[in-house]
Design a protein around this motif. Structure first.
Motif, mmCIF file in Angstrom:
data_model
loop_
_atom_site.group_PDB
_atom_site.id
_atom_site.type_symbol
_atom_site.label_atom_id
_atom_site.label_comp_id
_atom_site.label_asym_id
_atom_site.label_seq_id
_atom_site.Cartn_x
_atom_site.Cartn_y
_atom_site.Cartn_z
ATOM 1 N N VAL A 4 -60.777 -43.385 -57.849
ATOM 2 C CA VAL A 4 -58.989 -43.302 -58.065
ATOM 3 C C VAL A 4 -59.131 -41.693 -58.725
ATOM 4 O O VAL A 4 -59.835 -41.347 -59.643
ATOM 5 N N ASP A 5 -58.291 -40.907 -57.909
ATOM 6 C CA ASP A 5 -58.148 -39.708 -58.079
ATOM 7 C C ASP A 5 -56.871 -39.450 -58.783
ATOM 8 O O ASP A 5 -55.738 -39.623 -58.145
ATOM 9 N N PRO A 6 -56.911 -39.323 -60.186
ATOM 10 C CA PRO A 6 -55.628 -39.146 -61.039
ATOM 11 C C PRO A 6 -54.832 -37.953 -60.520
ATOM 12 O O PRO A 6 -53.679 -38.058 -60.958
ATOM 13 N N SER A 7 -55.396 -37.023 -59.812
ATOM 14 C CA SER A 7 -54.480 -35.863 -59.486
ATOM 15 C C SER A 7 -53.784 -36.110 -57.989
ATOM 16 O O SER A 7 -52.908 -35.143 -57.520
ATOM 17 N N SER A 8 -54.115 -37.229 -57.292
ATOM 18 C CA SER A 8 -53.637 -37.410 -56.037
ATOM 19 C C SER A 8 -52.026 -38.060 -56.176
ATOM 20 O O SER A 8 -51.707 -38.334 -57.034
ATOM 21 N N THR A 9 -51.411 -37.367 -54.936
ATOM 22 C CA THR A 9 -50.006 -37.737 -54.933
ATOM 23 C C THR A 9 -49.934 -39.451 -54.591
ATOM 24 O O THR A 9 -48.791 -40.104 -54.616
ATOM 25 N N ILE A 10 -51.072 -39.977 -54.250
ATOM 26 C CA ILE A 10 -51.139 -41.441 -53.931
ATOM 27 C C ILE A 10 -51.384 -42.439 -55.103
ATOM 28 O O ILE A 10 -52.381 -41.507 -55.833
ATOM 29 N N SER A 11 -50.567 -43.303 -55.303
ATOM 30 C CA SER A 11 -50.721 -43.922 -56.548
ATOM 31 C C SER A 11 -51.984 -44.743 -56.655
ATOM 32 O O SER A 11 -52.615 -44.839 -55.747
ATOM 33 N N PRO A 12 -52.187 -44.742 -57.913
ATOM 34 C CA PRO A 12 -53.650 -45.424 -58.159
ATOM 35 C C PRO A 12 -53.681 -46.856 -57.299
ATOM 36 O O PRO A 12 -54.642 -47.443 -56.875
ATOM 37 N N VAL A 13 -52.367 -47.691 -57.557
ATOM 38 C CA VAL A 13 -52.460 -48.860 -56.892
ATOM 39 C C VAL A 13 -52.712 -48.820 -55.406
ATOM 40 O O VAL A 13 -53.608 -49.387 -54.900
ATOM 41 N N GLU A 14 -52.191 -47.758 -54.891
ATOM 42 C CA GLU A 14 -52.242 -47.623 -53.223
ATOM 43 C C GLU A 14 -53.815 -47.198 -52.879
ATOM 44 O O GLU A 14 -54.399 -47.365 -51.981
ATOM 45 N N GLN A 15 -54.336 -46.274 -53.823
ATOM 46 C CA GLN A 15 -55.727 -45.868 -53.781
ATOM 47 C C GLN A 15 -56.763 -46.884 -53.817
ATOM 48 O O GLN A 15 -57.727 -47.320 -52.669
ATOM 49 N N ILE A 16 -56.684 -48.172 -54.838
ATOM 50 C CA ILE A 16 -57.580 -49.165 -54.838
ATOM 51 C C ILE A 16 -57.090 -50.045 -53.787
ATOM 52 O O ILE A 16 -58.060 -50.312 -52.935
ATOM 53 N N ARG A 17 -56.141 -50.397 -53.301
ATOM 54 C CA ARG A 17 -55.646 -51.233 -52.218
ATOM 55 C C ARG A 17 -56.195 -50.876 -50.720
ATOM 56 O O ARG A 17 -56.895 -51.455 -50.463
ATOM 57 N N SER A 18 -55.887 -49.580 -50.476
ATOM 58 C CA SER A 18 -56.408 -49.141 -49.433
ATOM 59 C C SER A 18 -57.753 -48.853 -49.243
ATOM 60 O O SER A 18 -58.485 -49.300 -48.072
ATOM 61 N N GLN A 19 -58.552 -48.477 -50.279
ATOM 62 C CA GLN A 19 -60.093 -48.580 -50.274
ATOM 63 C C GLN A 19 -60.611 -49.882 -50.124
ATOM 64 O O GLN A 19 -61.825 -49.957 -49.137
ATOM 65 N N LEU A 20 -59.982 -50.843 -50.713
ATOM 66 C CA LEU A 20 -60.829 -52.295 -50.707
ATOM 67 C C LEU A 20 -60.393 -52.732 -49.351
ATOM 68 O O LEU A 20 -61.322 -53.320 -48.496
ATOM 69 N N ALA A 21 -59.104 -52.364 -48.744
ATOM 70 C CA ALA A 21 -58.790 -52.956 -47.530
ATOM 71 C C ALA A 21 -59.635 -52.132 -46.337
ATOM 72 O O ALA A 21 -60.157 -53.074 -45.476
ATOM 73 N N ALA A 22 -59.710 -50.851 -46.503
ATOM 74 C CA ALA A 22 -60.803 -50.505 -45.594
ATOM 75 C C ALA A 22 -62.249 -50.897 -45.522
ATOM 76 O O ALA A 22 -62.763 -50.995 -44.730
ATOM 77 N N GLN A 23 -62.728 -51.103 -46.667
ATOM 78 C CA GLN A 23 -64.144 -51.847 -46.988
ATOM 79 C C GLN A 23 -64.063 -53.009 -46.180
ATOM 80 O O GLN A 23 -65.212 -53.509 -45.716
ATOM 81 N N ILE A 24 -63.059 -54.061 -46.360
ATOM 82 C CA ILE A 24 -63.125 -55.356 -45.840
ATOM 83 C C ILE A 24 -63.033 -55.203 -44.247
ATOM 84 O O ILE A 24 -63.748 -55.896 -43.553
ATOM 85 N N GLN A 25 -62.142 -54.582 -43.916
ATOM 86 C CA GLN A 25 -62.046 -54.014 -42.437
ATOM 87 C C GLN A 25 -63.098 -53.543 -41.738
ATOM 88 O O GLN A 25 -63.321 -53.908 -40.499
#
Length: 120
Positions: A4-25
């Protein structure tokens, strides 16, 4: 591994969700793989438990994971992406990188293209 990059404009929720989704897919997280408990992952990522909980809820709503009290949170079967799609994503990433695009710019390009193919 999730970051999780705290300086990102992407919310932490979306960072976690998208990374897990990508790993699953991508098949990196195989069917029935047990995910860390919410509190453990939150502590590891240094985010609030509610942040991880919301990401897990979104993944569960998308059918990528399932949660059962005794069994914990596990990856649902049937969501691994096929090899050709992984190769296409790699090609896109390599081309974008060669042209000097940042990850955010490449994601924006994909998002724009995605919207053009969605049915009205």
């Amino acid at each position: 591994m999730i970051n999780v990059d705290p300086s990102s404009t992407i919310s932490p929720v979306e960072q976690i969700r998208s990374q897990l989704a990508a790993q699953i897919q991508a098949g990196q997280l195989t069917p029935d793989t047990k995910l860390p408990p919410v509190r453990q992952l939150a502590a590891d990522l240094r985010v609030a438990p509610g942040t991880v909980g919301k990401a897990y809820k979104e993944l569960e709503s998308a059918g990528l994971i399932r949660t059962a009290r005794a069994a914990g949170t596990r990856v649902n079967p049937g969501h691994a992406t096929t090899e050709p799609l992984i190769k296409a994503a790699q090609t896109l990433a390599e081309r974008a990188n060669r042209q000097g695009l940042t990850l955010t710019e490449a994601q924006g390009l994909l998002a724009h293209t995605w919207k053009t193919i969605q049915p009205s």
